[in-house]
Design a protein around this motif. Structure first.
Motif, PDB file in Angstrom:
ATOM      1  N   UNK A 128      20.817 -31.237  66.722  1.00 30.43           N
ATOM      2  CA  UNK A 128      19.446 -31.708  66.472  1.00 30.43           C
ATOM      3  C   UNK A 128      19.305 -32.523  65.173  1.00 30.43           C
ATOM      4  N   UNK A 129      19.723 -32.202  64.114  1.00 28.34           N
ATOM      5  CA  UNK A 129      19.492 -32.722  62.785  1.00 28.34           C
ATOM      6  C   UNK A 129      20.543 -33.895  62.719  1.00 28.34           C
ATOM      7  N   UNK A 130      21.265 -34.060  63.422  1.00 26.86           N
ATOM      8  CA  UNK A 130      22.244 -35.240  63.213  1.00 26.86           C
ATOM      9  C   UNK A 130      23.389 -35.109  62.348  1.00 26.86           C
ATOM     10  N   UNK A 131      24.127 -33.681  62.461  1.00 24.98           N
ATOM     11  CA  UNK A 131      25.158 -33.454  61.574  1.00 24.98           C
ATOM     12  C   UNK A 131      26.429 -33.446  62.519  1.00 24.98           C
ATOM     13  N   UNK A 148      22.547 -32.365  53.088  1.00 18.42           N
ATOM     14  CA  UNK A 148      22.331 -30.936  52.834  1.00 18.42           C
ATOM     15  C   UNK A 148      21.104 -30.610  53.125  1.00 18.42           C
ATOM     16  N   UNK A 149      19.941 -31.325  52.924  1.00 22.49           N
ATOM     17  CA  UNK A 149      18.569 -30.888  53.529  1.00 22.49           C
ATOM     18  C   UNK A 149      18.718 -30.825  55.063  1.00 22.49           C
ATOM     19  N   UNK A 150      19.500 -31.581  55.772  1.00 29.53           N
ATOM     20  CA  UNK A 150      19.455 -31.487  57.216  1.00 29.53           C
ATOM     21  C   UNK A 150      20.085 -30.180  57.581  1.00 29.53           C
ATOM     22  N   UNK A 151      21.282 -29.957  57.040  1.00 29.37           N
ATOM     23  CA  UNK A 151      22.002 -28.599  57.091  1.00 29.37           C
ATOM     24  C   UNK A 151      21.156 -27.308  57.046  1.00 29.37           C
TER      25      UNK A 151
END
Lengths: 282, 264, 271
Positions: A128-131, A148-151
């Motif tokens: 979902x967050x693109x990692x 990091x923010x996405x994680x």
């Protein structure tokens, strides 16, 4: 649905500065809505959102999440926290595990889910967050700032909360990072989540949200659709919020006598001007 | 919101604020020494009254004093309880199987007054002395040790920076705890090992943040020409004034009164 | 004031952060450096006051080579720096002690320290807060104190390394007003590193970095009128410039310029 009734809260920091942090707040956040909570530092917005999953208890008033009164002392707050995901400001500062995978798994594991379910959720949240899957095996500290923010956001999403609350989700990011986060918020909203995010920036609210709540000095100053709120540009400037340049340009043109409707994105502005040109030609 | 008073300074211009920090430190040490020598109830009363008078002189409110005592309340209660229950002597009264000796009550009360006085007096020092003056004073008092190659200047600088960052880190810890709680972390239950493990998600980010802050601070100090070990000048040097002589005199009178009470 | 000659820099892991940077910042100018995260803008800034030394090439501050260790104080006093996080850069708990820190390090006389502290605090409008604890200040006020703390070295140049990034709009406006006043009134050279395009638009010169290189350099008007290029670098242009661009009215940068340009375009089509 999130419902707040007559909420009051004051910081307990000795008699000297008994500044009332929240005064008589009444609010309803509808299911599957996308709301921006705008205000200055100290306007009470961070305090308000920390009430919504029971991290702060009000002095008086009630909060209902999907009909459950979370301000009732009998309510199991841990369960509430799985329904109301809260992403703090600079959430990457809370990363702690050896791998991104383990960090994202922290929430679902606290929910005591089975290993398979945890795994499924971690992969889902990361997607979902693109990692990428590859980055899941990395240490969170090897990632770039935006990643990091996405994680960290994935760590909250993995709990599959129905409601997602984010405190200044784009703070400190460069324009590309900011765009990425707001695109993510829109995606999550489309997938059916109820989202509330705070921001200093009227521009971010205009670009992303459907509804806007403006707070000032611990009170709700204004509430409405993005269009309704930006039509009140003058009032917002009076309480010291900076309206986007586009709103100011539209206001000035209107004052000069041009027929410009209330606009809050650059695309709306250019459309409005083109319409006038079209009108004079035709 | 966390509200930590350790090392906090409350700006003011009272006589207590204006007294030289070195004088205050020395007098505090003497005060503490005297406090642990006295035995008579009257002496304790004089101590309590003197401490209260000092607090008022410094313009420090009762609430502020309570705030500095609050974090240490468990130590006070524990000390009092130990003295109350474990002092041997003639039973003053007994509840069920627990006998409480008169000596126990006496000791418990005295220990409590002692701790309260000491905490209040030490807080008065930090509340009425700007941290920089405090570190300068420590540096100045320890300067003889510099001859023994003790890095006094660096120690003083470390002390002042520590004091400065305590509230910052306390707030940070509060924020991280809240953030992990929001992810369902449970800090309150389970055995010791489980509890210790549950602290990792708080301690690790806190350490990382502290290192980051230290790095930032080091760069900010470098950028302003700080060189470890180099001689520095001072904006305000601690200098003795007639006020300090008066502070000394007040203390001598107080000490004399306590001695008289002891010998009476 | 500051000159770099073919500066390259890489960290120990070998990743090259700066590639052949040639730049001259004139005395009294106000330059903004923009670029994405990882574009090398902060690394470049840290070369301007010898916090970092180039791996190859040279940096000169007031003509002094930054590798000249003996003249480190001269270099750092000439180029004061304000950092991103207001809390992390404060050494002292009291405002005036914070401002006194640099002159104390320089070993100045007490009267001179006093004079510099008072003047610096006045220059940023924080003189009333001299004896206050910095913990109770707003973000914008803290950063103004940090500016004063740098001014106390009587620098010729002030470098702000993303100093507005953690502030709210009010704090940002406050800090921008302060540094613009210092630039205009005191002829202080200002180098502003920022993510905010509206701040960069207020400078005399905008330098755009990408991948460790300078990719654009010119007046804000020239830089921000190349909307396509700015976007391709992952940056924004101020909304006024964007609207003007979309309507084919190049060159507008501020709200007023944009309004005038649209007024010109529409002619008399008023209600």
């Amino acid at each position: 649905m999130i419902k707040i009734e007559n909420l009051n809260y004051a910081y307990k920091t000795g008699a000297k500065n008994q500044n009332q942090a929240l005064v008589d707040i009444n609010l309803e956040i509808a299911d599957n809505s996308l709301t921006a909570l705008i205000g200055h530092t100290g306007s009470g917005k961070s305090t308000l959102i920390r009430h919504l999953n029971g991290l702060i208890k009000p002095d008086s008033g009630k909060i209902f999440i999907d009909g459950t009164e979370i301000t009732d002392p009998k309510t199991d707050l841990r369960r509430v926290r799985f329904d109301v995901g809260l992403v703090f400001q600079y959430p990457e500062q809370q990363l702690f595990a050896e791998t991104v995978y383990k960090d994202i798994a922290f929430g679902p594991e606290n929910m005591k889910l089975g290993a398979d379910e945890v795994r499924r959720r971690v992969y889902e949240a990361a997607e979902m967050v693109g990692l990428s899957e590859k980055s899941l095996e990395k240490s969170p500290f090897e990632l770039s700032g935006g990643q990091k923010r996405r994680a960290a956001i994935a760590g909250v999403l993995a709990m599959k909360p129905k409601n997602l609350i984010m405190d200044e989700p784009a703070a400190g990011l460069d324009p590309r990072g900011r765009d990425g986060i707001f695109a993510l918020i829109k995606r999550l909203h489309k997938s059916g989540m109820t989202i509330l995010f705070t921001s200093h920036s009227m521009e971010d609210a205009a670009k992303t949200a459907e509804r806007v709540i403006v707070m000032d000095k611990g009170k709700i100053f204004a509430e409405g659709s993005v269009g309704e709120i930006f039509a009140r540009g003058g009032e917002l400037r009076k309480i010291g919020l900076d309206t986007p340049q586009v709103t100011r340009i539209a206001d000035k043109l209107r004052d000069m006598g041009y027929d410009i409707p209330p606009v809050y994105t650059t695309a709306q502005m250019t459309d409005a001007v083109k319409k006038i040109i079209g009108g004079t030609n035709g | 919101m966390v509200d930590i008073l350790i090392g906090q300074y409350l700006a003011g211009s009272s006589a207590l604020h204006r007294t030289d920090a070195r004088v205050k430190i020395i007098l505090l040490i003497l005060y503490a020494a005297l406090l642990f020598m006295i035995k008579k109830p009257l002496s304790y009363a004089i101590f309590a009254a003197f401490t209260a008078a000092l607090t008022m002189t410094g313009g420090i409110g009762f609430k502020t004093v309570m705030k500095s005592i609050k974090p240490l309340r468990w130590i006070i209660i524990f000390t009092a309880a130990v003295n109350l229950f474990f002092t041997k002597g003639e039973a003053f009264f007994s509840v069920w199987k627990i006998a409480i000796a008169a000596e126990g009550i006496d000791l418990a009360v005295k220990m409590t007054v002692r701790l309260l006085c000491l905490i209040t007096a030490s807080s008065l020092l930090t509340l009425t002395t700007p941290p920089m003056r405090l570190t300068d004073a420590v540096e100045s008092l320890l300067s003889p040790l510099a001859r023994l190659k003790v890095p006094v200047r660096e120690l003083a600088m470390m002390m002042s920076i520590t004091l400065r960052f305590i509230p910052v880190l306390a707030e940070e810890a509060d924020r991280i705890i809240k953030a992990q709680t929001a992810r369902g972390a449970d800090f309150g239950s389970g055995g010791i090992i489980r509890r210790a493990k549950s602290l990792v998600p708080v301690m690790l980010p806190l350490f990382i943040s502290a290192f980051k802050r230290a790095e930032d601070l080091a760069a900010a100090m470098d950028a302003r020409c700080f060189i470890s070990g180099a001689a520095r000048t001072k904006l305000c040097e601690n200098r003795l004034t007639p006020l300090d002589a008066r502070a000394g005199a007040v203390f001598v009178v107080f000490a004399a009164a306590v001695m008289a009470a002891e010998l009476w | 004031m500051i000159k770099t000659e073919n500066v390259s820099f890489s960290y120990s892991d070998g990743e090259q952060v700066l590639k052949n940077i040639n730049l001259a910042i004139e005395k009294g100018s106000f330059a903004a450096i923009i670029g994405c995260n990882g574009s090398g803008k902060s690394t470049a800034a840290k070369h301007f006051n010898a916090l970092l030394l180039p791996k190859s090439g040279a940096v000169y501050v007031k003509g002094i080579d930054t590798r000249d260790e003996k003249r480190l104080f001269e270099i750092r006093s000439a180029a004061g720096m304000v950092f991103q996080n207001p809390d992390n850069q404060m050494v002292a708990a009291i405002v005036e002690d914070e401002v006194a820190f640099a002159p104390e390090n320089l070993g100045l006389e007490r009267n001179e320290i006093r004079r510099r502290v008072d003047e610096s605090l006045r220059a940023v409008g924080m003189e009333e807060y001299a004896l206050k604890s910095s913990a109770h200040l707003s973000g914008g006020q803290k950063q103004r104190v940090a500016v004063a703390a740098a001014l106390a070295m009587e620098p010729e140049c002030l470098i702000l390394d993303e100093s507005t990034a953690m502030l709210d709009p009010r704090g940002r406006a406050e800090l921008m007003k302060t540094i613009k006043k210092l630039n205009r009134g005191n002829n202080l050279t200002v180098i502003l590193i920022t993510h905010y395009m509206d701040e960069a638009a207020q400078a005399d010169r905008v330098i755009v970095m990408d991948g460790g290189e300078i990719v654009m350099d010119g007046t804000p008007r020239a830089v921000f009128s190349d909307v396509e290029k700015i976007r391709s670098l992952g940056l924004d242009v101020p909304q006024a410039a964007e609207i003007a661009y979309e309507l084919g009215l190049n060159g507008a940068l501020t709200v007023d310029e944009c309004v005038n340009a649209i007024d010109g375009l529409l002619g008399g089509a008023r209600r």
